[in-house]
Design an enzyme around this catalytic site. Structure first.
Site, PDB file in Angstrom:
ATOM      1  N   GLY A   1     -49.054 -13.466  20.665  1.00 47.05           N
ATOM      2  CA  GLY A   1     -49.807 -13.833  21.949  1.00 47.05           C
ATOM      3  C   GLY A   1     -51.223 -14.056  21.534  1.00 47.05           C
TER       4      GLY A   1
ATOM      5  N   SER B   1     -45.519 -15.198  15.863  1.00 43.27           N
ATOM      6  CA  SER B   1     -47.131 -15.723  16.081  1.00 43.27           C
ATOM      7  C   SER B   1     -48.116 -14.532  15.823  1.00 43.27           C
ATOM      8  CB  SER B   1     -47.268 -15.890  17.629  1.00 43.27           C
ATOM      9  OG  SER B   1     -48.157 -16.827  18.066  1.00 43.27           O
TER      10      SER B   1
END
Length: 545
Positions: free
Chosen positions: A126, A214
């Site tokens: 995120g 990520s």
């Protein structure tokens, strides 16, 4: 988390007498007995378990503190709060209850009788500003149902201005030295809780794999070199996130989230910031922003500060790549992977701005990144045009309207993701320890122009065919890709029957290539000519941008 008063009343005497619980589907941990539930597929889940004290009041912007011992009984059937973050249409966790009191984890296990199961700890992504374990994509019941010998844990941690902010220029900021990497400290605390308690869920604390994608992959990479992470895991999987996702002091000074916070809040000192209500902080996140994309320019919500790297001020070394080469995790088995078209995910986000989203992506992202690269490389800046002109991408209606948009996007895929992943793989393999290195390149993407963009492999990794966004997904690839992850967690080797996965070496057949046709085959470094073109310049760009 809600205390179940009736259960507690019935069980408190037994707990006091023998320190064990006979309550169905319950586990006794250092900070209480937690009562889980049986999911619809027969997997046991325990949700919203605190792994640290709530970072509220005097603990705001402070390092996480261990949980306090308790013999109380708690329901563990609902996810804990999401971390403080801005609302985003595409981020499920931001639709959930957001709170500073967010340091919880979740556990999925098939049963509580089998012992010494390999443990997998999921760290969500995120961009270090959003996300949470509540996202249905990360539901662990599917992976555990297909791999009943695995215990899966997912964790929340502080993000954005609560988890990665530098107060060194704010009066009183010297009392908050850990603020630039609190999220990483939270993750360490969660791993310590796992070490203390996971055996009660059937897990083996000596066989732990951390994995993330990520910002989660960046977090995993940080733990490979961070002080305090040693010995908390034996295997690590970094998905589309590497050591480049860290900030120097120069980066913090450039983006200066603390300045934006003091300006928007009207606070001038840390004492005043500490007195801000949680509700006011959430309001500040909506100021100058509130829209996905860059139009609002809201630095508090959109500036994805990364963990600080600094030998003097951080647990992460100033040169984390070199620390890996020097053997910081030489005995840890490491898997590193990227997708083939990472940056198309951000093109997709820009299209939320409307019909001119592609133009915004070119004007505000591609142009600025190419200019930055040219400026850093100086006389070697022509590598930008050389790369763009030699790369071949499929042409479509968008490339006709926005010339070379996909070739230029490919450059950013290389610079943001693949170069850092390759350097990490090379450095870990060269460290000379017992830990093996493995690499994958995921090319099975979504239908349409998004292709194999960032995060497209997550459904496959979690064996989560129930997740509908972005599909359809191939059941056979889902089974094989998730099995590679669980086998890696079991033994440190992702190979499985019929799919031999070679350890990575800088040369030769070294990468597991997941093709558009859902095949899994070993091959040489994909697009090696591109990599060879950029690798000599990457570290200069990374350290000087």
């Amino acid at each position: 988390m809600k205390k179940n008063s009736l259960i507690y009343a019935l069980a408190s005497l037994a707990l006091f007498a023998c320190k064990s619980s006979s309550i169905e589907n319950s586990v006794q941990c250092v900070n209480g007995t937690f009562v889980g539930m049986v999911e619809d597929n027969g997997v046991l889940s325990f949700k919203g378990i605190p792994y640290a004290q709530a970072p509220v009041g005097n603990l705001r912007w402070k390092a996480p503190q261990p949980v306090e011992a308790s013999d109380e009984v708690f329901d563990a059937k609902e996810f804990g709060n999401a971390a403080i973050q801005n609302y985003s249409e595409t981020e499920a966790a931001s639709h959930y209850t957001r709170s500073e009191d967010c340091l919880t984890l979740n556990v999925w296990t098939k049963d509580l009788t089998t012992k010494n199961k390999p443990v997998m700890i999921w760290i969500h992504g995120g961009s270090y500003i959003l996300g949470g374990s509540v996202d249905p994509l990360y539901n662990g019941k599917y992976l555990v149902a297909d791999n009943p010998d695995i215990v899966l844990v997912s964790i929340n941690y502080r993000v954005g201005l609560m988890g990665f902010i530098d107060f060194s220029h704010v009066p009183g900021g010297e009392a908050f030295p850990d603020a630039p990497y609190l999220g990483i400290l939270d993750q360490q605390m969660a791993m310590r809780w796992v070490q203390q308690n996971i055996a009660a869920f059937g897990g083996d604390p000596k066989n732990v794999t951390i994995f993330g994608e990520s910002a989660g992959g960046g977090s995993v990479s940080c733990h490979l070199v961070a002080k305090g992470s040693e010995g908390l895991f034996q295997h690590a999987i970094a998905m589309s996130g590497a050591l480049n996702l860290t900030f120097s002091q120069k980066d913090f000074d450039h983006y200066d989230m603390a300045e934006a916070l003091t300006r928007l809040s009207g606070c001038k000192t840390m004492d005043e910031l500490m007195n801000l209500s949680q509700e006011r902080i959430l309001e500040l996140l909506e100021m100058e922003t509130g829209r996905l994309g860059i139009e609002g320019g809201g630095i508090l919500a959109q500036n994805n500060n990364h963990p600080m790297r600094d030998d003097a001020r951080s647990i992460i070394p100033t040169d984390p790549f070199q620390a890996l080469a020097n053997g910081a995790s030489k005995d840890v088995d490491v898997m590193i992977g990227t997708t083939s078209e990472e940056m198309k995910y951000w093109t997709y986000l820009y299209t939320y701005m409307g019909e001119d989203g592609f133009q915004l992506f070119c004007d505000h992202f591609l142009n600025s990144k190419e200019e930055e690269l040219r400026n850093v490389l100086g006389k070697d800046g022509d590598i930008v045009d050389k790369f763009i002109n030699t790369v071949e991408c499929d042409q479509d209606e968008f490339s006709a309207k926005y010339p070379k948009i996909w070739e230029r996007t490919e450059l950013q895929t290389e610079m943001f993701f693949r170069m850092a992943a390759l350097i990490m793989a090379n450095n870990h393999a060269a460290a000379g320890g017992k830990g093996k290195t493995y690499m994958y390149y995921f090319g099975k993407g979504y239908e349409g122009w998004q292709g194999a963009c960032h995060a497209c492999e997550l459904t496959y990794a979690f064996n989560n065919l129930a997740y509908e966004a972005g599909g359809p997904y191939d059941p056979a690839l889902t089974k094989h890709f998730s099995k590679a992850f669980t086998n890696f967690a079991r033994t440190g080797n992702p190979s499985q029957e019929g799919i031999e996965w070679n350890a990575y070496t800088p040369e030769g057949v070294n990468t597991m290539i997941i093709g558009k046709d859902c095949s899994m085959t070993m091959g040489e470094t994909p697009r090696k000519d591109q990599a060879d073109m950029l690798l000599p310049y990457y570290l200069k760009y990374y350290f000087e941008k």
